[in-house]
Design a protein around this motif. Structure first.
Motif, PDB file in Angstrom:
ATOM      1  N   GLU A   1     -16.200  63.497  61.301  1.00  0.00           N
ATOM      2  CA  GLU A   1     -15.485  64.047  59.620  1.00  0.00           C
ATOM      3  C   GLU A   1     -14.393  64.147  60.038  1.00  0.00           C
ATOM      4  O   GLU A   1     -13.859  64.231  58.937  1.00  0.00           O
ATOM      5  N   ARG A   2     -13.772  65.325  60.662  1.00  0.00           N
ATOM      6  CA  ARG A   2     -12.185  65.968  60.850  1.00  0.00           C
ATOM      7  C   ARG A   2     -11.305  64.822  61.225  1.00  0.00           C
ATOM      8  O   ARG A   2     -10.291  64.672  60.352  1.00  0.00           O
ATOM      9  N   LEU A   3     -11.864  63.850  61.882  1.00  0.00           N
ATOM     10  CA  LEU A   3     -10.585  62.355  62.276  1.00  0.00           C
ATOM     11  C   LEU A   3     -10.389  61.319  61.363  1.00  0.00           C
ATOM     12  O   LEU A   3      -9.700  61.380  61.043  1.00  0.00           O
ATOM     13  N   ASP A   4     -11.732  61.157  60.445  1.00  0.00           N
ATOM     14  CA  ASP A   4     -11.901  60.929  58.974  1.00  0.00           C
ATOM     15  C   ASP A   4     -10.846  61.600  57.594  1.00  0.00           C
ATOM     16  O   ASP A   4     -10.241  60.790  57.183  1.00  0.00           O
ATOM     17  N   ASP A   5     -11.145  62.446  57.525  1.00  0.00           N
ATOM     18  CA  ASP A   5     -10.244  63.702  57.090  1.00  0.00           C
ATOM     19  C   ASP A   5      -8.681  63.561  57.329  1.00  0.00           C
ATOM     20  O   ASP A   5      -8.002  63.073  56.339  1.00  0.00           O
ATOM     21  N   ILE A   6      -8.770  63.545  58.411  1.00  0.00           N
ATOM     22  CA  ILE A   6      -6.645  63.836  58.606  1.00  0.00           C
ATOM     23  C   ILE A   6      -6.307  62.246  58.212  1.00  0.00           C
ATOM     24  O   ILE A   6      -5.475  61.883  57.704  1.00  0.00           O
ATOM     25  N   ALA A   7      -7.239  60.623  58.587  1.00  0.00           N
ATOM     26  CA  ALA A   7      -6.702  59.503  58.627  1.00  0.00           C
ATOM     27  C   ALA A   7      -6.907  59.417  56.672  1.00  0.00           C
ATOM     28  O   ALA A   7      -5.697  59.188  56.472  1.00  0.00           O
ATOM     29  N   ASP A   8      -8.053  60.154  56.001  1.00  0.00           N
ATOM     30  CA  ASP A   8      -7.921  60.108  54.542  1.00  0.00           C
ATOM     31  C   ASP A   8      -6.244  60.374  53.805  1.00  0.00           C
ATOM     32  O   ASP A   8      -5.270  60.764  53.555  1.00  0.00           O
ATOM     33  N   ARG A   9      -5.873  62.300  54.959  1.00  0.00           N
ATOM     34  CA  ARG A   9      -4.637  62.906  54.136  1.00  0.00           C
ATOM     35  C   ARG A   9      -3.652  62.169  54.299  1.00  0.00           C
ATOM     36  O   ARG A   9      -2.624  61.650  53.900  1.00  0.00           O
ATOM     37  N   LEU A  10      -3.632  61.176  55.270  1.00  0.00           N
ATOM     38  CA  LEU A  10      -1.988  60.681  55.700  1.00  0.00           C
ATOM     39  C   LEU A  10      -2.196  59.147  55.318  1.00  0.00           C
ATOM     40  O   LEU A  10      -1.614  58.563  55.386  1.00  0.00           O
ATOM     41  N   GLY A  11      -3.064  58.742  54.479  1.00  0.00           N
ATOM     42  CA  GLY A  11      -3.206  57.627  53.383  1.00  0.00           C
ATOM     43  C   GLY A  11      -4.038  56.661  54.411  1.00  0.00           C
ATOM     44  O   GLY A  11      -3.475  54.978  54.376  1.00  0.00           O
ATOM     45  N   LEU A  12      -4.699  56.721  55.247  1.00  0.00           N
ATOM     46  CA  LEU A  12      -5.702  55.467  55.850  1.00  0.00           C
ATOM     47  C   LEU A  12      -6.692  56.184  55.881  1.00  0.00           C
ATOM     48  O   LEU A  12      -7.146  57.213  56.436  1.00  0.00           O
ATOM     49  N   LEU A  13      -7.585  54.061  55.517  1.00  0.00           N
ATOM     50  CA  LEU A  13      -9.060  54.287  55.069  1.00  0.00           C
ATOM     51  C   LEU A  13      -9.859  54.640  56.018  1.00  0.00           C
ATOM     52  O   LEU A  13      -9.895  53.568  56.542  1.00  0.00           O
ATOM     53  N   PRO A  14     -10.154  55.685  55.810  1.00  0.00           N
ATOM     54  CA  PRO A  14     -11.253  55.892  56.379  1.00  0.00           C
ATOM     55  C   PRO A  14     -12.032  54.813  56.853  1.00  0.00           C
ATOM     56  O   PRO A  14     -12.691  53.488  55.557  1.00  0.00           O
ATOM     57  N   PRO A  15     -13.036  54.782  58.400  1.00  0.00           N
ATOM     58  CA  PRO A  15     -13.608  55.780  59.014  1.00  0.00           C
ATOM     59  C   PRO A  15     -12.299  55.602  60.236  1.00  0.00           C
ATOM     60  O   PRO A  15     -11.386  54.618  60.494  1.00  0.00           O
ATOM     61  N   TRP A  16     -11.702  56.956  60.837  1.00  0.00           N
ATOM     62  CA  TRP A  16     -10.549  56.693  61.640  1.00  0.00           C
ATOM     63  C   TRP A  16     -10.972  55.850  62.723  1.00  0.00           C
ATOM     64  O   TRP A  16      -9.370  55.493  63.310  1.00  0.00           O
ATOM     65  N   LYS A  17     -11.990  55.641  63.317  1.00  0.00           N
ATOM     66  CA  LYS A  17     -12.316  54.163  64.149  1.00  0.00           C
ATOM     67  C   LYS A  17     -10.968  53.082  64.051  1.00  0.00           C
ATOM     68  O   LYS A  17     -10.864  51.993  65.194  1.00  0.00           O
ATOM     69  N   GLN A  18     -11.148  52.617  62.707  1.00  0.00           N
ATOM     70  CA  GLN A  18     -10.674  51.611  62.729  1.00  0.00           C
ATOM     71  C   GLN A  18      -9.201  51.376  62.567  1.00  0.00           C
ATOM     72  O   GLN A  18      -8.291  50.603  62.746  1.00  0.00           O
ATOM     73  N   TRP A  19      -8.297  53.077  63.336  1.00  0.00           N
ATOM     74  CA  TRP A  19      -6.729  52.978  63.276  1.00  0.00           C
ATOM     75  C   TRP A  19      -6.649  53.983  64.903  1.00  0.00           C
ATOM     76  O   TRP A  19      -6.306  54.791  64.884  1.00  0.00           O
ATOM     77  N   GLN A  20      -7.765  53.021  65.875  1.00  0.00           N
ATOM     78  CA  GLN A  20      -7.138  53.801  67.541  1.00  0.00           C
ATOM     79  C   GLN A  20      -6.048  53.708  67.876  1.00  0.00           C
ATOM     80  O   GLN A  20      -5.848  54.128  68.749  1.00  0.00           O
ATOM     81  N   ASP A  21      -5.138  53.066  66.946  1.00  0.00           N
ATOM     82  CA  ASP A  21      -3.648  52.141  68.171  1.00  0.00           C
ATOM     83  C   ASP A  21      -2.727  53.635  67.378  1.00  0.00           C
ATOM     84  O   ASP A  21      -1.532  53.277  67.611  1.00  0.00           O
ATOM     85  N   THR A  22      -3.528  54.403  65.980  1.00  0.00           N
ATOM     86  CA  THR A  22      -3.418  55.005  65.231  1.00  0.00           C
ATOM     87  C   THR A  22      -3.409  56.478  65.432  1.00  0.00           C
ATOM     88  O   THR A  22      -1.932  57.751  65.601  1.00  0.00           O
ATOM     89  N   ILE A  23      -4.281  56.308  65.347  1.00  0.00           N
ATOM     90  CA  ILE A  23      -5.150  57.964  65.693  1.00  0.00           C
ATOM     91  C   ILE A  23      -5.605  58.319  67.108  1.00  0.00           C
ATOM     92  O   ILE A  23      -6.359  57.032  67.474  1.00  0.00           O
ATOM     93  N   ALA A  24      -5.245  58.913  67.901  1.00  0.00           N
ATOM     94  CA  ALA A  24      -5.501  60.113  69.156  1.00  0.00           C
ATOM     95  C   ALA A  24      -6.006  60.688  69.442  1.00  0.00           C
ATOM     96  O   ALA A  24      -5.395  62.203  69.080  1.00  0.00           O
ATOM     97  N   PRO A  25      -7.587  61.499  69.046  1.00  0.00           N
ATOM     98  CA  PRO A  25      -8.113  62.189  69.453  1.00  0.00           C
ATOM     99  C   PRO A  25      -7.572  62.576  71.283  1.00  0.00           C
ATOM    100  O   PRO A  25      -8.148  61.824  71.853  1.00  0.00           O
ATOM    101  N   ILE A  26      -7.245  63.895  71.229  1.00  0.00           N
ATOM    102  CA  ILE A  26      -6.961  64.457  72.692  1.00  0.00           C
ATOM    103  C   ILE A  26      -7.429  66.111  72.690  1.00  0.00           C
ATOM    104  O   ILE A  26      -7.582  66.468  71.444  1.00  0.00           O
ATOM    105  N   ALA A  27      -6.945  66.459  73.850  1.00  0.00           N
ATOM    106  CA  ALA A  27      -7.317  68.305  73.951  1.00  0.00           C
ATOM    107  C   ALA A  27      -6.367  68.151  75.366  1.00  0.00           C
ATOM    108  O   ALA A  27      -6.518  67.874  76.946  1.00  0.00           O
ATOM    109  N   ALA A  28      -4.715  67.628  75.304  1.00  0.00           N
ATOM    110  CA  ALA A  28      -3.882  67.997  75.880  1.00  0.00           C
ATOM    111  C   ALA A  28      -3.628  69.182  77.495  1.00  0.00           C
ATOM    112  O   ALA A  28      -3.620  69.513  78.435  1.00  0.00           O
ATOM    113  N   LYS A  29      -4.798  70.259  76.385  1.00  0.00           N
ATOM    114  CA  LYS A  29      -4.735  71.424  77.772  1.00  0.00           C
ATOM    115  C   LYS A  29      -5.610  71.031  78.821  1.00  0.00           C
ATOM    116  O   LYS A  29      -5.303  72.006  79.986  1.00  0.00           O
TER     117      LYS A  29
END
Length: 206
Positions: free
Chosen positions: A150-178
């Motif tokens: 849901e959070r990643l869909d919201d981020i995609a939406d705010r950036l003008g990328l039509l959710p669901p975010w999973k169709q943008w996996q070359d653009t949106i990458a969920p990470i936990a760098a720490k």
């Protein structure tokens, strides 16, 4: 103006607000320690890593937005310098990595969305696209997020990328760098390096 860039032809840059984990991600990519701190705004000048023999550099640009104890004029000057750096080096930047704090990004974007105001984060995403720089949005600190999709869909939406975010996996990458969990980010960057016919650089993101 930042004028510290090494004489390397190809570049990957990290941009974003202060305290989103850019320097931590940089450390994961390069294997080199990068100055990080609890206080926002630790990075005031670009950190360039041209540690490899290849004609290639990774750059961590200073964060913008709120910084404790930093005057407004200084914050604005840093933001202006970041934009100028991207404009000046756009032809050489293979990928522009916009790092977001997955827990806070949506709230920050919404708080700064007004009739005459585009949030800095969204502005930066569009700037990368306008300059012809391939954007990858590294959504960091996802280990602290409960409603992941849901959070990643919201981020995609705010950036003008039509959710669901999973169709943008070359653009949106969920990470936990720490925690060293950056596989989706590396996969996205490798895809864009392939598109740029720079298969030789994929080894740095594997």
């Amino acid at each position: 103006m930042f004028d510290t860039r090494p004489d390397r032809s190809d570049e990957v840059v990290l941009v974003g607000r202060s305290n989103v984990g850019k320097s931590t991600l940089m450390r994961e990519i390069t294997g080199h320690s990068v100055p990080t701190g609890q206080k926002p705004g630790v990075t005031r000048k670009p950190n360039h890593f041209d540690w490899a023999s290849d004609d290639f550099v990774v750059t961590d640009l200073p964060g913008f937005g709120f910084m404790s104890g930093v005057e407004d004029e200084v914050r604005e000057a840093i933001k202006t310098d970041v934009v100028r750096y991207l404009e000046a080096n756009a032809d050489d930047i293979l990928v522009g990595v916009l790092v977001l704090d997955g827990k806070a990004a949506v709230d920050i974007i919404d708080r700064h969305s007004g009739d005459d105001e585009i949030p800095h984060v969204v502005e930066l995403f569009y700037l990368l696209e306008d300059l012809g720089i391939t954007p990858v949005v590294a959504v960091n600190k996802m280990d602290k997020v409960d409603d992941r999709d849901e959070r990643l869909d919201d981020i995609a939406d705010r950036l003008g990328l039509l959710p669901p975010w999973k169709q943008w996996q070359d653009t949106i990458a969920p990470i936990a760098a720490k925690h060293g969990r950056i596989d989706p980010f590396e996969a996205a960057v490798r895809t864009h390096l392939e598109d740029a016919k720079r298969h030789d650089l994929k080894k740095f993101f594997a």
